[in-house]
Design an enzyme around this catalytic site. Structure first.
Site, PDB file in Angstrom:
ATOM      1  CG  HIS A  19       6.272  62.453 -78.234  1.00 28.57           C
ATOM      2  ND1 HIS A  19       6.504  64.083 -78.112  1.00 28.57           N
ATOM      3  CD2 HIS A  19       5.263  61.848 -77.563  1.00 28.57           C
ATOM      4  CE1 HIS A  19       5.171  63.644 -76.940  1.00 28.57           C
ATOM      5  NE2 HIS A  19       4.046  62.909 -76.999  1.00 28.57           N
ATOM      6  CG  ASP A  71       9.614  64.669 -79.160  1.00 26.73           C
ATOM      7  OD1 ASP A  71       9.187  65.909 -80.088  1.00 26.73           O
ATOM      8  OD2 ASP A  71       8.563  64.421 -77.613  1.00 26.73           O
TER       9      ASP A  71
END
Ligand code: 3MF
Ligand code: MG
Length: 354
Positions: A59, A62
């Site tokens: 993501h 992330d």
């Protein structure tokens, strides 16, 4: 436990595997709190090689935590730093997915929110995800359209919503001429109904985009099943269009919440057919990853909370072996004779190892 040796290479193909850091998680669900301690991102990174994985799915946040509190320059800098770290560790960033479903600015969806300021936020965050992908060294964006849908049909204009999603895809394509957008369709959850619920919907949008060759799909087993469809047929459809650029293999025990079980854990025959279609369709030959999106059971103790990843990889490899050792001559004979009962027996006995 004795383990059969299998090779997932052969016929010129060596599969590469990926998963996302969210696949190592704390076990919280809508009915209860975390049951395992969080594991730091750096520690998760170490696990990849250990477990035999090379690709990392990201993501945007992330890759760059607390993304909304950072300047665009800072975001790029951190992404570039991570990109170097990955390269040094021999890890490959497979894709970046803008996580549009957790921000307080996307309560009503991102691209399809009824609030123009929120649509703008989703748009800009997606363009930033494209920059993050470039800095990390990946050409792929994944769009899981989590909140792009409705709880009640009357709350949004579905016709316009499709246009908003297409506008966002076009903007990403125009923002970076190298980037590819993969739509990960899912029919429901968190919404009652999501827009772009199947790969057919995704591919029809792809053809309307400013560069259809750069819009494709990622198919998740469980999502296809939640739509009441056969995942292998969905994969075959995308392969036919040359648009299956990644997968989220997992399993799902019928029509219920999105379970993200280990690949092959609920339905062996469906797993066999997915691998059969991927093998036959040349999946992986252009560098595609065999991606997983699996959750460990909530009951699993912390000391073995990555077993679902190694198990899924192993089940995939065992299925590759099953696909390659299937008696194709006998299969052809059954088909020629239109004896599908015999074909059914051939498949089931093969899977049972008799
Ligand atoms: C949805 C996805 C992810 C989710 C992940 C965490 C790329 O199926 O694959 O988006 O974020 O599953 O819930
Ligand atoms: Mg997924």
């Amino acid at each position: 436990m004795a383990r059969a040796k299998v090779k997932a290479s052969g016929k010129g193909r060596k599969y590469r595997f990926s998963f996302g850091p969210w696949n190592i998680h704390e076990g919280a669900d809508p009915f209860g709190p975390p049951v395992r301690q969080p594991i730091a991102f750096a520690k998760k990174l170490k696990k990849y090689r250990e477990l035999g994985f090379e690709g990392i799915q990201f993501h945007d946040d992330d890759a760059v935590p607390d993304i909304d509190s950072k300047s665009p320059q800072q975001v790029r800098k951190e992404a570039a730093r991570l990109g170097k770290l990955l390269a040094n560790e021999g890890l490959v960033p497979e894709f970046v997915a803008p996580r549009l479903w957790e921000s307080p600015k996307t309560i009503d969806g991102g691209f399809t929110s009824n609030n123009p300021a929120e649509r703008k936020y989703a748009f800009q965050r997606s363009l930033q995800a494209v920059d993050i992908a470039a800095e990390l060294g990946s050409k792929n964006i994944v769009l899981w359209l989590a909140r792009e849908g409705t709880y009640i049909r009357e709350s949004k204009n579905a016709r316009l919503a499709n246009g908003y999603i297409l506008d966002a895809i076009n903007a990403m394509l125009e923002h970076n001429p190298e980037i590819r957008v993969m739509i990960e369709p899912k029919p429901n959850e968190p919404m009652d109904h999501a827009y772009v619920p199947t790969i057919g919907h995704a591919i029809s949008l792809a053809y309307l985009s400013v560069d259809p060759n750069r819009v494709g799909g990622l198919i998740e087993t469980a999502h296809a099943k939640l739509a009441g469809l056969d995942p292998s047929d969905e994969m075959a459809f995308a392969l036919f269009h040359k648009k299956l650029w990644s997968v989220h293999l997992n399993d799902q025990n019928g029509l219920k919440f999105d379970e993200d079980k280990s690949f092959g854990a609920a339905n062996l025959r469906e797993a066999f057919n997915q691998v059969r279609v991927l093998e036959e369709g040349g999946f992986g030959l252009n560098g595609e990853f065999v991606g997983l999106d699996v959750k460990v059971m909530r009951t699993q103790k912390a000391n073995n909370a990555t077993a679902h990843l190694s198990n899924s990889k192993r089940f995939f490899e065992l299925m590759v072996h099953k696909v390659r050792t299937f008696n194709r001559k006998a299969e052809a004979e059954c088909i020629k004779n239109r004896d599908y009962e015999a074909l059914e027996r051939l498949v089931v006995e093969h899977l049972l190892g008799v």
